[in-house]
Design a protein around this motif. Structure first.
Motif, mmCIF file in Angstrom:
data_model
loop_
_atom_site.group_PDB
_atom_site.id
_atom_site.type_symbol
_atom_site.label_atom_id
_atom_site.label_comp_id
_atom_site.label_asym_id
_atom_site.label_seq_id
_atom_site.Cartn_x
_atom_site.Cartn_y
_atom_site.Cartn_z
ATOM 1 N N CYS A 324 0.756 -1.116 -0.079
ATOM 2 C CA CYS A 324 -0.053 0.036 0.541
ATOM 3 C C CYS A 324 0.711 1.298 -0.207
ATOM 4 O O CYS A 324 2.167 1.010 0.851
ATOM 5 C CB CYS A 324 -1.040 -0.140 0.973
ATOM 6 S SG CYS A 324 -2.707 0.951 1.318
ATOM 7 N N ASN A 350 -8.115 1.695 5.760
ATOM 8 C CA ASN A 350 -8.059 1.205 3.918
ATOM 9 C C ASN A 350 -7.747 -0.610 3.656
ATOM 10 O O ASN A 350 -7.531 -0.997 2.397
ATOM 11 C CB ASN A 350 -8.125 2.454 3.242
ATOM 12 C CG ASN A 350 -6.293 1.749 2.917
ATOM 13 O OD1 ASN A 350 -5.864 2.351 4.303
ATOM 14 N ND2 ASN A 350 -5.672 2.324 2.162
ATOM 15 N N CYS A 362 -5.936 -3.185 -0.279
ATOM 16 C CA CYS A 362 -5.197 -1.996 -0.187
ATOM 17 C C CYS A 362 -6.207 -1.098 -1.017
ATOM 18 O O CYS A 362 -5.853 -1.147 -2.332
ATOM 19 C CB CYS A 362 -3.901 -1.291 -0.770
ATOM 20 S SG CYS A 362 -3.608 -0.053 -0.193
ATOM 21 N N PHE A 363 -8.036 -0.306 -0.469
ATOM 22 C CA PHE A 363 -8.236 0.135 -0.776
ATOM 23 C C PHE A 363 -7.758 1.302 -1.456
ATOM 24 O O PHE A 363 -7.514 2.290 -0.459
ATOM 25 C CB PHE A 363 -10.012 0.429 -0.743
ATOM 26 C CG PHE A 363 -10.011 -1.396 -0.832
ATOM 27 C CD1 PHE A 363 -10.485 -1.516 -2.010
ATOM 28 C CD2 PHE A 363 -10.274 -2.388 0.675
ATOM 29 C CE1 PHE A 363 -11.410 -2.832 -1.794
ATOM 30 C CE2 PHE A 363 -10.900 -3.777 0.681
ATOM 31 C CZ PHE A 363 -11.405 -3.232 -0.443
ATOM 32 N N GLU A 364 -7.287 1.761 -2.612
ATOM 33 C CA GLU A 364 -7.210 3.441 -2.454
ATOM 34 C C GLU A 364 -7.533 3.633 -3.415
ATOM 35 O O GLU A 364 -6.947 3.063 -4.953
ATOM 36 C CB GLU A 364 -5.233 3.780 -2.113
ATOM 37 C CG GLU A 364 -4.684 2.294 -3.272
ATOM 38 C CD GLU A 364 -2.981 2.975 -2.733
ATOM 39 O OE1 GLU A 364 -2.328 2.306 -3.125
ATOM 40 O OE2 GLU A 364 -3.238 3.051 -1.283
ATOM 41 N N ARG A 370 -6.197 7.320 0.471
ATOM 42 C CA ARG A 370 -6.335 6.862 1.165
ATOM 43 C C ARG A 370 -7.810 7.314 1.842
ATOM 44 O O ARG A 370 -7.694 7.362 3.249
ATOM 45 C CB ARG A 370 -5.534 6.090 2.330
ATOM 46 C CG ARG A 370 -4.530 5.555 1.976
ATOM 47 C CD ARG A 370 -3.689 5.286 3.071
ATOM 48 N NE ARG A 370 -2.342 4.839 2.906
ATOM 49 C CZ ARG A 370 -1.142 3.430 3.148
ATOM 50 N NH1 ARG A 370 -1.589 3.419 4.538
ATOM 51 N NH2 ARG A 370 -0.590 3.876 2.378
ATOM 52 N N LEU A 372 -10.979 5.610 1.824
ATOM 53 C CA LEU A 372 -12.220 4.695 2.970
ATOM 54 C C LEU A 372 -11.326 4.655 3.958
ATOM 55 O O LEU A 372 -10.530 3.842 4.378
ATOM 56 C CB LEU A 372 -12.112 3.295 2.171
ATOM 57 C CG LEU A 372 -12.949 2.032 1.968
ATOM 58 C CD1 LEU A 372 -14.112 2.743 2.241
ATOM 59 C CD2 LEU A 372 -12.501 1.264 1.256
ATOM 60 N N VAL A 373 -13.001 3.786 5.122
ATOM 61 C CA VAL A 373 -12.566 3.667 6.051
ATOM 62 C C VAL A 373 -13.768 2.151 6.540
ATOM 63 O O VAL A 373 -14.756 2.896 6.483
ATOM 64 C CB VAL A 373 -12.341 4.756 7.352
ATOM 65 C CG1 VAL A 373 -11.926 4.068 8.899
ATOM 66 C CG2 VAL A 373 -10.832 5.520 7.011
ATOM 67 N N THR A 387 -16.047 6.541 2.934
ATOM 68 C CA THR A 387 -15.290 7.393 2.605
ATOM 69 C C THR A 387 -15.535 8.922 3.150
ATOM 70 O O THR A 387 -16.037 8.945 3.479
ATOM 71 C CB THR A 387 -15.410 7.083 1.012
ATOM 72 O OG1 THR A 387 -16.843 8.097 0.334
ATOM 73 C CG2 THR A 387 -15.469 6.402 0.454
ATOM 74 N N THR A 412 -15.920 -2.481 -3.834
ATOM 75 C CA THR A 412 -16.070 -2.246 -3.295
ATOM 76 C C THR A 412 -17.502 -1.449 -3.839
ATOM 77 O O THR A 412 -17.798 -0.754 -5.082
ATOM 78 C CB THR A 412 -15.757 -0.815 -2.771
ATOM 79 O OG1 THR A 412 -14.987 0.418 -4.216
ATOM 80 C CG2 THR A 412 -13.822 -0.661 -2.352
#
Length: 451
Positions: A324, A350, A362-364, A370, A372-373, A387, A412
């Motif tokens: 990430c 994320n 890794c959501f980015e 970053r 997204l939580v 987000t 997502t």
């Protein structure tokens, strides 16, 4: 003979014909009265005011109807009002524990069946040292037993000096029947209290700690010199912090490396492609620790990316990793790892991991942002978050833009802007949702999975 309305005038005896007339008149009056009664009682579906009666409203689930993801239904479920901010779930029994404040300012632990909402056992009321605030609440599991644990920190008495005579006050309950024991641990500084391992760990944010056995209440104090620092690890004695407990000993971190007291050492279990002397544990959850590693020197992305790895706390084995982007500014606090009920999935900020399939996400965006939580994850690999929020608490409180992530596919999807996210799931997949009303009363609502 002379007739008056409704009765005979006084006279001597009458003939048979007269008695028949009298009976006919009385019967007619009764029929008239009955007709009047039917007219006034709404026999034709009308009220006194002539408006149609409203049909009786059938039950439609909890009184509070939140907007929730489509995987849950609000037509069934249960609702609790005026509960504590914390709740705890027993995975072996399905019981959910929460605290309520009594009229006398004391606190009581109560339980329900997390699937049905049916009330379970309830503990005795007590007054913690910090009576102005709800005690904290979590579960701790030993080899063969689960416990609900409440804790509070404060003075022994109202006149006690500070910081002397301050205690961490623990109440430990067996989840099956509510058997309770009180353990008071003298503690001079603000404590950290965790139950991610087979015991309760009290720390001071540094190298000093105490371990409480939930079965016996025995207190074992562990000074810094007893942490068994690994040989050749200069960074281990810098920024030393007790992070949790395993069956082999305390999990401890230094400035860059981490280890289990008398057990494994991170340098020896570093994941493939990582600098073995760079591991930093960012979060501990039951059975696992999430660590951040620098990529090995000379690696293609070493300047721009970190390697995030989930390790087994008993062996140190690296279970799954993902790369990430490094943040532009190091966070003041890393997100807390959250594990699904059966332990198959983990999310933190994320990051998301399918531990059984060995996949990490890794959501980015392409620039490494970053936004997204992720705040919760279920046993089917569905994670929930938002987000444009600072942390998981903001996401669960309805902030930002709600998002669901399917970890099997790594995808997502945006949800309705006002959708609320489940903070966890109870027995049989009942989603647990938080909501505060206009009187600042905290509600805990259980919505089951949709059919």
């Amino acid at each position: 003979m002379r007739l008056q309305f409704g009765r005979l005038a006084p006279a001597g005896g009458g003939t048979t014909r007269q008695r028949v007339v009298r009976l006919a008149l009385v019967g007619g009056l009764l029929v008239l009265a009955l007709l009047l009664l039917l007219a006034t009682c709404g026999g034709g579906g009308k009220k006194d005011d002539g408006k149609p009666e409203k049909p009786v409203k059938k039950s439609t689930g909890p009184a509070t109807q939140l907007t929730v993801p489509a995987s849950y239904t609000t037509r069934r479920g249960w609702e609790l009002t005026d509960t504590s901010p914390d709740y705890a779930i027993s995975r072996t029994t399905g019981r959910l524990a929460y605290l309520v404040r009594t009229a006398e300012g004391e606190y009581r632990l109560r339980t329900i069946d997390s699937e049905t909402g049916r009330a379970g056992w309830s503990g005795d009321a007590w007054r913690p040292p910090a009576a102005a605030h709800f005690p904290r609440l979590f579960t701790v599991t030993t080899d063969d037993q689960e416990y609900f644990v409440t804790w509070s920190y404060g003075k022994v008495g109202q006149e006690a000096p500070a910081p002397a005579d301050r205690i961490v006050s623990l109440d430990v309950y067996t989840v099956e029947d509510g058997g309770r024991q009180r353990v008071d641990v003298p503690w001079a500084t603000a404590p950290t209290v965790t139950g991610t391992g087979p015991g309760i760990v009290i720390g001071n944010g540094g190298a000093t700690s105490a371990v409480v056995d939930p079965a016996t209440g025995r207190i074992t104090r562990v000074p810094a010199k007893a942490l068994k620092y690994p040989k050749g690890c200069a960074a281990c004695k810098q920024l030393t912090e007790v992070r949790g407990l395993t069956s082999k000993g305390l999990l401890v971190s230094g400035a860059r490396e981490f280890w289990v007291q008398g057990g494994w050492f991170s340098r020896n279990v570093a994941p493939k492609g990582a600098d073995p002397q760079s591991g930093i544990p960012t979060s501990v959850a039951p059975g696992v620790v999430l660590a951040k590693w620098r990529l090995a020197k000379g690696a293609k992305l070493a300047a721009t990316h970190d390697l995030w790895t989930v390790h087994d706390t008993e062996t140190g084995k690296a279970l799954v990793s993902v790369r990430c982007h490094k943040p532009a500014i190091a966070p003041g606090q890393y997100p807390q790892a959250v594990v699904s009920p059966s332990g198959g999935y983990l999310v933190a900020g994320n990051l998301a991991f399918d531990l059984e399939a060995g996949k990490g996400f890794c959501f980015e965006d392409t620039e490494g942002s970053r936004t997204l939580v992720l705040a919760s994850v279920t046993d089917d690999g569905t994670a929930y978050g938002a987000t444009n929020v600072r942390n998981a608490a903001d996401a669960l409180a309805g902030g930002g833009f709600p998002v669901t992530a399917e970890l099997s596919a790594g995808s997502t999807e945006l949800l309705s802007p006002n959708a609320r996210m489940p903070g966890a799931e109870g027995a049989e997949g009942v989603g647990l949702f938080r909501w505060s009303d206009d009187k600042d009363r905290l509600h805990l609502i259980g919505y089951p999975r949709a059919d």
